[in-house]
Design an enzyme around this catalytic site. Structure first.
Site, PDB file in Angstrom:
ATOM      1  N   ASP A  64      30.046  51.753  13.741  1.00 48.58           N
ATOM      2  CA  ASP A  64      29.891  52.907  12.857  1.00 48.58           C
ATOM      3  C   ASP A  64      31.193  53.682  12.612  1.00 48.58           C
ATOM      4  O   ASP A  64      31.303  54.419  11.650  1.00 48.58           O
ATOM      5  CB  ASP A  64      28.837  53.877  13.428  1.00 48.58           C
ATOM      6  CG  ASP A  64      29.087  54.252  14.884  1.00 48.58           C
ATOM      7  OD1 ASP A  64      30.116  53.831  15.449  1.00 48.58           O
ATOM      8  OD2 ASP A  64      28.253  54.966  15.473  1.00 48.58           O
ATOM      9  N   HIS A  65      32.192  53.499  13.462  1.00 48.14           N
ATOM     10  CA  HIS A  65      33.435  54.261  13.317  1.00 48.14           C
ATOM     11  C   HIS A  65      34.443  53.547  12.417  1.00 48.14           C
ATOM     12  O   HIS A  65      34.923  54.103  11.449  1.00 48.14           O
ATOM     13  CB  HIS A  65      34.084  54.490  14.687  1.00 48.14           C
ATOM     14  CG  HIS A  65      33.439  55.547  15.522  1.00 48.14           C
ATOM     15  ND1 HIS A  65      32.147  55.464  15.957  1.00 48.14           N
ATOM     16  CD2 HIS A  65      33.921  56.714  16.019  1.00 48.14           C
ATOM     17  CE1 HIS A  65      31.864  56.538  16.683  1.00 48.14           C
ATOM     18  NE2 HIS A  65      32.928  57.313  16.732  1.00 48.14           N
ATOM     19  N   ASP A 119      30.632  57.369  24.022  1.00 37.82           N
ATOM     20  CA  ASP A 119      30.869  58.329  22.958  1.00 37.82           C
ATOM     21  C   ASP A 119      30.374  59.677  23.447  1.00 37.82           C
ATOM     22  O   ASP A 119      29.270  59.777  24.001  1.00 37.82           O
ATOM     23  CB  ASP A 119      30.118  57.920  21.680  1.00 37.82           C
ATOM     24  CG  ASP A 119      30.581  58.762  20.516  1.00 37.82           C
ATOM     25  OD1 ASP A 119      31.434  58.291  19.737  1.00 37.82           O
ATOM     26  OD2 ASP A 119      30.128  59.920  20.403  1.00 37.82           O
ATOM     27  N   ARG A 379      33.198  68.790  15.042  1.00 37.25           N
ATOM     28  CA  ARG A 379      34.554  69.055  15.538  1.00 37.25           C
ATOM     29  C   ARG A 379      35.485  69.363  14.374  1.00 37.25           C
ATOM     30  O   ARG A 379      35.439  68.677  13.358  1.00 37.25           O
ATOM     31  CB  ARG A 379      35.102  67.839  16.291  1.00 37.25           C
ATOM     32  CG  ARG A 379      34.367  67.625  17.566  1.00 37.25           C
ATOM     33  CD  ARG A 379      34.906  66.486  18.396  1.00 37.25           C
ATOM     34  NE  ARG A 379      34.187  66.519  19.655  1.00 37.25           N
ATOM     35  CZ  ARG A 379      33.956  65.473  20.422  1.00 37.25           C
ATOM     36  NH1 ARG A 379      34.416  64.286  20.071  1.00 37.25           N
ATOM     37  NH2 ARG A 379      33.290  65.603  21.548  1.00 37.25           N
ATOM     38  N   SER A 535      36.418  64.078  22.753  1.00 40.79           N
ATOM     39  CA  SER A 535      35.926  62.703  22.764  1.00 40.79           C
ATOM     40  C   SER A 535      35.910  62.078  24.152  1.00 40.79           C
ATOM     41  O   SER A 535      36.623  62.490  25.057  1.00 40.79           O
ATOM     42  CB  SER A 535      36.844  61.901  21.846  1.00 40.79           C
ATOM     43  OG  SER A 535      36.903  60.565  22.236  1.00 40.79           O
ATOM     44  N   ARG A 537      36.935  59.035  24.502  1.00 38.28           N
ATOM     45  CA  ARG A 537      37.828  57.868  24.391  1.00 38.28           C
ATOM     46  C   ARG A 537      38.700  57.694  25.639  1.00 38.28           C
ATOM     47  O   ARG A 537      39.489  58.564  25.985  1.00 38.28           O
ATOM     48  CB  ARG A 537      38.677  57.951  23.110  1.00 38.28           C
ATOM     49  CG  ARG A 537      39.581  59.145  23.005  1.00 38.28           C
ATOM     50  CD  ARG A 537      40.196  59.269  21.615  1.00 38.28           C
ATOM     51  NE  ARG A 537      39.206  59.736  20.652  1.00 38.28           N
ATOM     52  CZ  ARG A 537      39.469  60.547  19.628  1.00 38.28           C
ATOM     53  NH1 ARG A 537      40.696  60.965  19.389  1.00 38.28           N
ATOM     54  NH2 ARG A 537      38.516  60.939  18.811  1.00 38.28           N
TER      55      ARG A 537
HETATM   56  C1  MIC Z   1      34.659  61.518  18.261  1.00 41.95           C
HETATM   57  O1  MIC Z   1      33.754  62.131  17.705  1.00 41.95           O
HETATM   58  O2  MIC Z   1      35.721  62.061  18.624  1.00 41.95           O
HETATM   59  C2  MIC Z   1      34.457  60.057  18.566  1.00 41.95           C
HETATM   60  C3  MIC Z   1      35.371  59.297  17.692  1.00 41.95           C
HETATM   61  O3  MIC Z   1      33.141  59.676  18.248  1.00 41.95           O
HETATM   62  C4  MIC Z   1      34.727  59.838  20.044  1.00 41.95           C
HETATM   63  C5  MIC Z   1      34.789  58.440  20.462  1.00 41.95           C
HETATM   64  C6  MIC Z   1      36.061  57.764  20.130  1.00 41.95           C
HETATM   65  O4  MIC Z   1      37.131  58.360  20.236  1.00 41.95           O
HETATM   66  O5  MIC Z   1      35.987  56.596  19.794  1.00 41.95           O
HETATM   67  C7  MIC Z   1      33.764  60.555  20.995  1.00 41.95           C
HETATM   68  O6  MIC Z   1      33.208  61.558  20.631  1.00 41.95           O
HETATM   69  O7  MIC Z   1      33.642  60.158  22.168  1.00 41.95           O
HETATM   70 FE1  SF4 Z   2      30.957  59.543  14.734  1.00 40.36          FE
HETATM   71 FE2  SF4 Z   2      32.003  61.012  16.717  1.00 40.36          FE
HETATM   72 FE3  SF4 Z   2      31.773  61.977  14.249  1.00 40.36          FE
HETATM   73 FE4  SF4 Z   2      29.617  61.602  15.682  1.00 40.36          FE
HETATM   74  S1  SF4 Z   2      31.269  63.032  16.148  1.00 40.36           S
HETATM   75  S2  SF4 Z   2      29.892  61.072  13.539  1.00 40.36           S
HETATM   76  S3  SF4 Z   2      30.118  59.749  16.806  1.00 40.36           S
HETATM   77  S4  SF4 Z   2      33.070  60.289  14.885  1.00 40.36           S
END
Ligand code: MIC
Ligand code: SF4
Length: 643
Positions: A64-65, A119, A379, A535, A537
């Protein structure tokens, strides 16, 4: 003494440990989820464990990313994920099927079960009464292999909801209100239970919006009871058999109780660049808007988009606004199309994007220079949209739609009523985009396809007893993982290529960091409070480790990030006296002695070789965490037979 909802689920899944606050407990994990940006690393780690089939009740790999395919990288990673999932007993949700948290809520989440996901917004499942945690990829790999997930037994907060939301005031406004009250650090070390008579007035998707944004409070997770509303939602998804009622005991005790009267709430907005920078929408009413984005795992449910369609119906968006809609799942998109609501959205001038994370993670749709972008996301950290000077505000879908029409930040309560919009009695069910894994006997000989984008996993070094290293970077409070390891369309495709990613580490704070860190050999980072928020990550730990960072000394850490640092073999220390932070400067050489004994006692001495002064740094680590660190990280520890 009675139990909270989370205490009941923890007790039912306890593998080891004692449930007193502050001590470590190991939990049995029923379900796991991964997404593609963290998933490639998680499955590479899983493969090193040599376990043929996952041992969970259910594991799902979502894509999905990284859905933009501007070269071979993302497509190769998708193929890797599809084949590795098929081989090891994991279901595979194809690109375009939607955002992991939205689909998991619709199709797989079950009240009372434990879920970890690579995630940070995995707590979305708390809207269904699941105990769901965001975790690093390595922890998810271990859980897929049947290993326990370790958490520090948290405190318990209760938010007591009374009243009922007024028209155009939404679950998103509840999330923003709690962020205003508690801040991005206010939930650290706590599980937040949502209760009180107001709960019955909120649907499951609304509850999920609230538990989703508990991640922004720094909370361990958030959870709602499982009640009649939950049963009806599951029945409408054709899975009433997954329902179990769940509530806290009358005499359950909480460390803190916060009251929110839903009837008294107004539409709220988070201003740049932090989700807790919250004010009332009407206080910004003359601010001109360039872009509006509706979607993300926070606000892309059918209910959200039906409301947006009702507001936009028969109208046209302001000429100066670019509006995007990314539905949370194929189910949402198909149902919107079937009932005609999608046509109303498109006729207003909106651009339809794929069912994916999209603009939320900077995968396209970045705002113009200094552009004001209103987003229904969770965010708004600096640079996350892909435009460094973009001004990103977080709002509800209703505020977003109202503002797209007027071209200015607009309080939706000034609009004519749209009437009550309810969830359907039954959703459209089509799971054909979730591929089942191969039967184990066929899986043995199945091939996993790897593209050239997948590089070797970086090796971390075990600790000796003394470390002398350069203070390579000193940063402020609330540094997010988006600062440490940025995402976005240009970098995200390289999540399985740590050497390439390392060129962008801390790019928003100091683009010279990667070169300086490499030149220093062993390095130390000094941070303020809540270091590593955001995140899950693990790249925000693996990449600094690759660049030679051995230790981070901060005023305090965010939960998932500190676990990722330990897993990567980086020593996380906190200042015994925060005043010592002020005396440290970039380029000072620091020496830490007696590391093994120091981490066992929880306190170490750090000598500043420049000034000759010493200070005390603390680390409160369990025996297991100490062993992981001394081994140089979780993978080394596991290879050496650690559990
Ligand atoms: C995000 O919202 O920052 C992400 C991208 O979904 C991350 C995961 C990632 O960095 O791949 C998260 O929230 O953990
Ligand atoms: Fe995707 Fe992270 Fe954004 Fe949710 S917050 S939509 S999991 S990138």
């Amino acid at each position: 003494m009675g139990k909270t909802i989370a205490q009941k689920i923890i007790a039912a899944h306890l593998v080891s440990g004692d449930m007193t606050p502050g001590s470590e407990v190991a939990l049995r994990i029923d379900q796991t989820l991964t997404q593609d940006a963290t998933g490639t690393m998680a499955y590479l780690e899983f493969e090193t464990m040599g376990i043929p089939q996952v041992k969970t009740e259910l594991s799902v790999a979502y894509v999905d990313h990284n859905t933009l395919q501007c070269g071979f990288e993302n497509a190769d990673d998708h193929r890797y994920l599809q084949t590795v999932a098929a081989k090891h007993g994991v279901r595979f949700s194809r690109p375009g099927n939607g955002i992991c948290h939205q689909i998991h809520l619709e199709r797989f989440g079950k009240p009372g079960k434990t879920l970890i996901g690579s995630d940070s917004h995995t707590p979305t499942g708390g809207g269904l009464g699941m105990l769901a945690f965001g975790a690093g990829g390595m922890d998810v790999a271990v859980a897929m292999g049947g290993g326990a997930y370790y958490i520090t037994m948290p405190k318990f907060f209760k938010v007591n909801l009374t009243g009922k939301l007024n028209p155009y005031v939404t679950a998103k406004d509840v999330s923003l209100e709690i962020l205003r009250i508690l801040s991005v650090k206010g939930g650290v070390g706590a599980i937040i239970e949502w209760g009180g008579p107001g709960v019955a007035t909120l649907s499951v998707p609304e509850r999920a919006t609230i538990t989703n944004m508990g991640a922004e409070l720094g909370a361990t997770t958030s959870i709602f009871p499982s009640d009649e509303v939950t049963r009806k939602f599951l029945a409408a998804q054709g899975r009433e058999q997954d329902y179990t009622p769940l509530s806290s005991d009358e005499d359950a005790e909480y460390d803190r109780i916060i009251d929110i009267d839903l009837s008294a709430l107004k539409p709220m907005i988070a201003c740049p660049h932090s989700p807790d920078n919250v004010v009332r929408v009407d206080s910004l009413k003359d601010t001109k808007v360039d872009q509006v984005c509706i979607g993300s795992c926070t606000n892309s449910s059918l209910l959200d988009l039906l409301k947006v369609a009702a507001i936009l119906k028969g109208k046209t968006i302001a000429p100066g606004v670019s509006l995007s809609i990314s539905p949370g799942s194929r189910q949402v998109l198909t149902m919107l199309a079937n009932c005609g609501a999608l046509a109303d959205i498109l006729a207003s001038g909106a651009r339809l994007l794929e069912c994916a994370c999209g603009p939320c993670i900077g995968m396209g749709f970045s705002p113009n220079s200094q552009g004001v972008s209103l987003r229904t996301f969770n965010r708004n950290f600096l640079g996350r949209s892909g435009t460094k000077d973009g001004q990103v505000y977080l709002v509800s879908p209703e505020t977003a739609a109202a503002s797209a029409l007027s071209g200015y930040i607009t309080d939706p309560t000034t609009l004519n009523p749209i009437g009550e919009i309810k969830l359907p009695e039954s959703f459209l069910i089509d799971d054909s985009s979730v591929l089942m894994p191969l039967p184990p006997e066929e899986a043995v000989n199945a091939q996993v396809l790897r593209g050239p984008n997948i590089k070797e996993f970086p090796q971390s070094k075990p600790f000796t007893d003394t470390l002398t290293a350069k203070l390579v970077l000193k940063v402020e409070d609330n540094i997010t993982t988006d600062h440490i390891m940025p995402a976005g369309a240009k970098i995200l495709p390289y999540r399985s290529n740590i050497p390439y990613l390392s060129k962008f580490c801390f790019e928003v704070c100091d683009p010279t960091f990667p070169e300086r860190a490499k030149a220093a050999g062993d390095g130390i980072i000094v941070g303020g409070s809540n270091y590593g928020q955001g995140s899950s990550r693990e790249h925000a730990a693996l990449v600094p480790m690759y660049l030679g960072i051995r230790c981070v000394i901060a005023k305090s850490f965010a939960r998932i990030h500190v676990a990722n640092l330990i897993n990567a073999g980086i020593l996380p220390l906190t200042f015994a006296d925060v005043a010592d932070y002020d005396a440290l400067q970039q380029d000072h050489d620091l020496t830490i002695t007696d590391i093994r004994a120091g981490i066992a006692q929880g306190s170490l001495t750090v000598v500043n070789n420049k000034t000759g002064k010493a200070f005390t740094a603390l680390c409160n680590l369990t025996q297991r965490q100490q062993d992981i660190l001394m081994a140089g990280g979780l993978l080394n520890y596991t290879k050496e037979g650690g559990q």
